[in-house]
Design a protein around this motif. Structure first.
Motif, PDB file in Angstrom:
ATOM      1  N   ALA A 132     -19.899  12.434   0.004  1.00 50.28           N
ATOM      2  CA  ALA A 132     -19.754  11.799  -0.267  1.00 50.28           C
ATOM      3  C   ALA A 132     -18.183  11.510  -0.640  1.00 50.28           C
ATOM      4  O   ALA A 132     -17.259  11.207  -0.436  1.00 50.28           O
ATOM      5  CB  ALA A 132     -20.383  11.515  -1.474  1.00 50.28           C
ATOM      6  N   GLY A 133     -17.918  12.912  -1.831  1.00 51.35           N
ATOM      7  CA  GLY A 133     -16.440  13.057  -2.016  1.00 51.35           C
ATOM      8  C   GLY A 133     -16.009  12.002  -2.600  1.00 51.35           C
ATOM      9  O   GLY A 133     -16.869  11.073  -3.026  1.00 51.35           O
ATOM     10  N   PRO A 134     -14.295  11.851  -2.636  1.00 47.92           N
ATOM     11  CA  PRO A 134     -13.856  10.891  -3.384  1.00 47.92           C
ATOM     12  C   PRO A 134     -13.695   9.756  -2.938  1.00 47.92           C
ATOM     13  O   PRO A 134     -13.947   9.208  -0.935  1.00 47.92           O
ATOM     14  CB  PRO A 134     -12.355  11.412  -3.829  1.00 47.92           C
ATOM     15  N   LYS A 135     -14.069   8.475  -3.503  1.00 49.39           N
ATOM     16  CA  LYS A 135     -13.182   7.245  -2.518  1.00 49.39           C
ATOM     17  C   LYS A 135     -11.651   6.966  -1.959  1.00 49.39           C
ATOM     18  O   LYS A 135     -11.348   6.469  -3.377  1.00 49.39           O
ATOM     19  CB  LYS A 135     -13.779   5.670  -3.074  1.00 49.39           C
ATOM     20  N   TYR A 136     -11.070   6.527  -1.133  1.00 46.41           N
ATOM     21  CA  TYR A 136     -10.272   6.357  -0.749  1.00 46.41           C
ATOM     22  C   TYR A 136      -9.405   5.119  -0.034  1.00 46.41           C
ATOM     23  O   TYR A 136     -10.508   5.053   0.813  1.00 46.41           O
ATOM     24  CB  TYR A 136      -9.440   7.820   0.052  1.00 46.41           C
ATOM     25  N   LEU A 137      -8.278   4.101  -0.512  1.00 46.09           N
ATOM     26  CA  LEU A 137      -8.302   3.176   0.146  1.00 46.09           C
ATOM     27  C   LEU A 137      -6.416   4.014   0.585  1.00 46.09           C
ATOM     28  O   LEU A 137      -6.103   4.417  -0.094  1.00 46.09           O
ATOM     29  CB  LEU A 137      -7.759   2.184  -1.009  1.00 46.09           C
ATOM     30  N   THR A 138      -6.278   3.875   2.266  1.00 40.79           N
ATOM     31  CA  THR A 138      -5.133   4.183   2.460  1.00 40.79           C
ATOM     32  C   THR A 138      -4.115   2.614   2.994  1.00 40.79           C
ATOM     33  O   THR A 138      -4.464   1.985   3.173  1.00 40.79           O
ATOM     34  CB  THR A 138      -5.555   4.469   3.843  1.00 40.79           C
ATOM     35  N   LEU A 139      -3.361   3.603   2.600  1.00 45.24           N
ATOM     36  CA  LEU A 139      -1.733   2.048   1.850  1.00 45.24           C
ATOM     37  C   LEU A 139      -0.582   2.200   3.094  1.00 45.24           C
ATOM     38  O   LEU A 139      -0.077   3.236   2.367  1.00 45.24           O
ATOM     39  CB  LEU A 139      -1.229   1.494   0.818  1.00 45.24           C
ATOM     40  N   GLY A 140      -0.816   2.248   4.393  1.00 45.21           N
ATOM     41  CA  GLY A 140       0.372   3.076   5.227  1.00 45.21           C
ATOM     42  C   GLY A 140       0.531   4.454   4.284  1.00 45.21           C
ATOM     43  O   GLY A 140      -0.425   5.278   5.311  1.00 45.21           O
ATOM     44  N   PRO A 141       1.240   5.340   4.319  1.00 40.03           N
ATOM     45  CA  PRO A 141       1.874   6.762   3.600  1.00 40.03           C
ATOM     46  C   PRO A 141       1.237   6.812   2.539  1.00 40.03           C
ATOM     47  O   PRO A 141       1.027   8.125   2.177  1.00 40.03           O
ATOM     48  CB  PRO A 141       2.985   6.593   4.345  1.00 40.03           C
ATOM     49  N   LEU A 142       0.397   5.989   1.830  1.00 36.69           N
ATOM     50  CA  LEU A 142       0.021   6.558   0.532  1.00 36.69           C
ATOM     51  C   LEU A 142      -1.751   6.139   0.505  1.00 36.69           C
ATOM     52  O   LEU A 142      -2.161   5.992   1.518  1.00 36.69           O
ATOM     53  CB  LEU A 142       0.431   4.606  -1.002  1.00 36.69           C
ATOM     54  N   ARG A 143      -2.484   6.797  -0.304  1.00 40.52           N
ATOM     55  CA  ARG A 143      -3.444   6.520  -0.472  1.00 40.52           C
ATOM     56  C   ARG A 143      -4.046   6.979  -2.080  1.00 40.52           C
ATOM     57  O   ARG A 143      -3.380   6.972  -2.882  1.00 40.52           O
ATOM     58  CB  ARG A 143      -4.078   7.989  -0.039  1.00 40.52           C
ATOM     59  N   TYR A 144      -5.119   5.815  -2.441  1.00 42.19           N
ATOM     60  CA  TYR A 144      -5.758   5.164  -3.195  1.00 42.19           C
ATOM     61  C   TYR A 144      -6.704   6.157  -3.927  1.00 42.19           C
ATOM     62  O   TYR A 144      -8.425   5.818  -2.994  1.00 42.19           O
ATOM     63  CB  TYR A 144      -5.561   4.095  -4.243  1.00 42.19           C
ATOM     64  N   ASP A 145      -7.226   6.937  -4.711  1.00 41.42           N
ATOM     65  CA  ASP A 145      -7.903   7.399  -5.121  1.00 41.42           C
ATOM     66  C   ASP A 145      -8.807   6.904  -5.723  1.00 41.42           C
ATOM     67  O   ASP A 145      -8.972   6.637  -7.025  1.00 41.42           O
ATOM     68  CB  ASP A 145      -7.984   9.397  -5.990  1.00 41.42           C
ATOM     69  N   GLN A 146      -9.911   6.526  -5.221  1.00 41.99           N
ATOM     70  CA  GLN A 146     -10.344   5.092  -6.131  1.00 41.99           C
ATOM     71  C   GLN A 146     -11.474   5.875  -7.494  1.00 41.99           C
ATOM     72  O   GLN A 146     -11.265   4.782  -8.821  1.00 41.99           O
ATOM     73  CB  GLN A 146     -11.361   3.700  -5.895  1.00 41.99           C
ATOM     74  N   ASP A 147     -11.716   6.470  -7.305  1.00 42.52           N
ATOM     75  CA  ASP A 147     -12.854   7.363  -8.896  1.00 42.52           C
ATOM     76  C   ASP A 147     -11.782   8.309  -9.559  1.00 42.52           C
ATOM     77  O   ASP A 147     -12.337   8.419 -11.028  1.00 42.52           O
ATOM     78  CB  ASP A 147     -12.986   8.361  -8.243  1.00 42.52           C
ATOM     79  N   ARG A 148     -10.502   8.651  -9.186  1.00 40.90           N
ATOM     80  CA  ARG A 148      -9.519   8.834 -10.109  1.00 40.90           C
ATOM     81  C   ARG A 148      -8.403   7.748 -10.429  1.00 40.90           C
ATOM     82  O   ARG A 148      -7.796   7.707 -11.348  1.00 40.90           O
ATOM     83  CB  ARG A 148      -8.436   9.687  -9.806  1.00 40.90           C
ATOM     84  N   GLY A 149      -8.646   7.149 -10.021  1.00 43.22           N
ATOM     85  CA  GLY A 149      -7.769   5.580 -10.352  1.00 43.22           C
ATOM     86  C   GLY A 149      -6.215   5.836 -10.143  1.00 43.22           C
ATOM     87  O   GLY A 149      -5.346   6.134 -10.832  1.00 43.22           O
ATOM     88  N   GLU A 150      -5.978   7.390  -9.347  1.00 37.50           N
ATOM     89  CA  GLU A 150      -4.589   7.914  -8.627  1.00 37.50           C
ATOM     90  C   GLU A 150      -3.827   7.493  -7.663  1.00 37.50           C
ATOM     91  O   GLU A 150      -4.898   7.251  -6.424  1.00 37.50           O
ATOM     92  CB  GLU A 150      -4.740   9.147  -8.884  1.00 37.50           C
ATOM     93  N   LEU A 151      -2.523   7.263  -6.855  1.00 30.86           N
ATOM     94  CA  LEU A 151      -2.175   7.014  -5.928  1.00 30.86           C
ATOM     95  C   LEU A 151      -2.059   8.175  -5.637  1.00 30.86           C
ATOM     96  O   LEU A 151      -0.360   8.596  -6.876  1.00 30.86           O
ATOM     97  CB  LEU A 151      -0.902   5.571  -6.616  1.00 30.86           C
ATOM     98  N   TRP A 152      -1.929   8.249  -4.763  1.00 29.15           N
ATOM     99  CA  TRP A 152      -0.460   9.598  -4.138  1.00 29.15           C
ATOM    100  C   TRP A 152       0.045   9.061  -2.506  1.00 29.15           C
ATOM    101  O   TRP A 152      -0.341   8.109  -1.759  1.00 29.15           O
ATOM    102  CB  TRP A 152      -1.760  10.733  -3.193  1.00 29.15           C
ATOM    103  N   SER A 153       1.022   9.919  -2.404  1.00 29.47           N
ATOM    104  CA  SER A 153       2.191   9.249  -1.441  1.00 29.47           C
ATOM    105  C   SER A 153       2.035  11.095  -0.346  1.00 29.47           C
ATOM    106  O   SER A 153       2.615  11.854  -1.555  1.00 29.47           O
ATOM    107  CB  SER A 153       3.769   9.416  -2.272  1.00 29.47           C
ATOM    108  N   GLY A 154       1.600  11.299   0.978  1.00 33.21           N
ATOM    109  CA  GLY A 154       0.841  13.181   0.608  1.00 33.21           C
ATOM    110  C   GLY A 154       0.879  13.772   0.014  1.00 33.21           C
ATOM    111  O   GLY A 154      -0.518  13.217  -0.616  1.00 33.21           O
TER     112      GLY A 154
END
Length: 244
Positions: A132-154
């Motif tokens: 199942a892995g981590p849960k992500y939301l995709t916001l254009g070039p960004l992705r948000y890791d719901q489990d860790r509460g982290e926002l990543w750009s690339g």
């Protein structure tokens, strides 16, 4: 609009920039979340901060090679499945890779479809709670890791203040739904003297502070904060996070 709840996250490690790009495009097109590393050191940094469902690892790399990295990961009890890629297809090298702890071995050159079949076969063997892995939301070039509460750009983290991080958690938990201003204020804790990061005049009553924090968050997640695409205002009702 969709929420990637169980999208397998692959780490591609290869010093060949062209191949990394081709694999990234091909695997993304086939439904995977893909992060790429240029060498073993880069891969280690990514593994320290992100969770992956599988590592697709080139054996022949300058510096630390794929076999050495595989042995070290297994020595440190990293159980993430590893698929090795190599230009050497002899039986001895395949055995060496499997003995190092790899789950499978694919000689170069290979057909992309065969790589896809092997990846899917390995993932089917992994217990469902790991796959199942981590849960992500995709916001254009960004992705948000719901489990860790982290926002990543690339491959780079996007720094969020405490209040921005709290807002992202609130909206991500109810992505695609309207969250009223009252609910936002309640969940942030309206009984505090003011929201973190807001000036005293912004904190009066909480409403102005919400506006300020929403504006600041939009500056970090929106291509054009003046015309929000992802964190939308629903007039008279509240706000809605609308991921890709």
């Amino acid at each position: 609009m969709g929420i990637a709840l169980q999208t397998p996250h692959l780490l591609i490690v290869d010093d060949d920039e062209r191949l990394r790009g081709l694999l990234h495009k091909f695997l993304t097109r086939n439904g995977f979340l893909v992060t790429a590393a240029r060498d073993a050191g880069h891969a280690r940094r990514l593994l320290a901060g992100l969770e992956f469902n599988m590592i697709v690892l080139d054996v022949m790399m300058p510096g630390e090679d794929g076999l050495t990295l595989t042995r070290d990961l297994r020595a440190h009890r990293v159980v993430t499945p590893i698929l090795l890629l190599t230009a050497r297809g002899e039986t001895r090298e395949r055995i060496e890779g499997l003995e190092a702890g790899a789950d499978d071995y694919l000689p170069k050159p290979f057909e992309p479809k065969e790589l896809l079949l092997r990846i899917n076969a390995i993932l089917r063997r992994v217990p469902s709670e790991v796959q199942a892995g981590p849960k992500y939301l995709t916001l254009g070039p960004l992705r948000y890791d719901q489990d860790r509460g982290e926002l990543w750009s690339g491959e780079s983290p996007v720094r969020l203040t405490a209040t921005e991080a709290a807002l992202m958690r609130i909206f991500a938990a109810r992505a695609g739904e309207v969250v009223s201003r009252a609910d936002v204020i309640e969940e942030l804790g309206r009984d505090r003297a003011g929201l973190a990061g807001a000036s005293p005049e912004e904190s009066v009553g909480g409403d102005r502070a919400i506006d300020v924090q929403i504006t600041r968050l939009r500056r970090k997640i929106e291509p054009d904060p003046r015309e929000p695409r992802y964190l939308q205002t629903v007039r008279g009702l509240g706000y809605m996070l609308a991921p890709d």
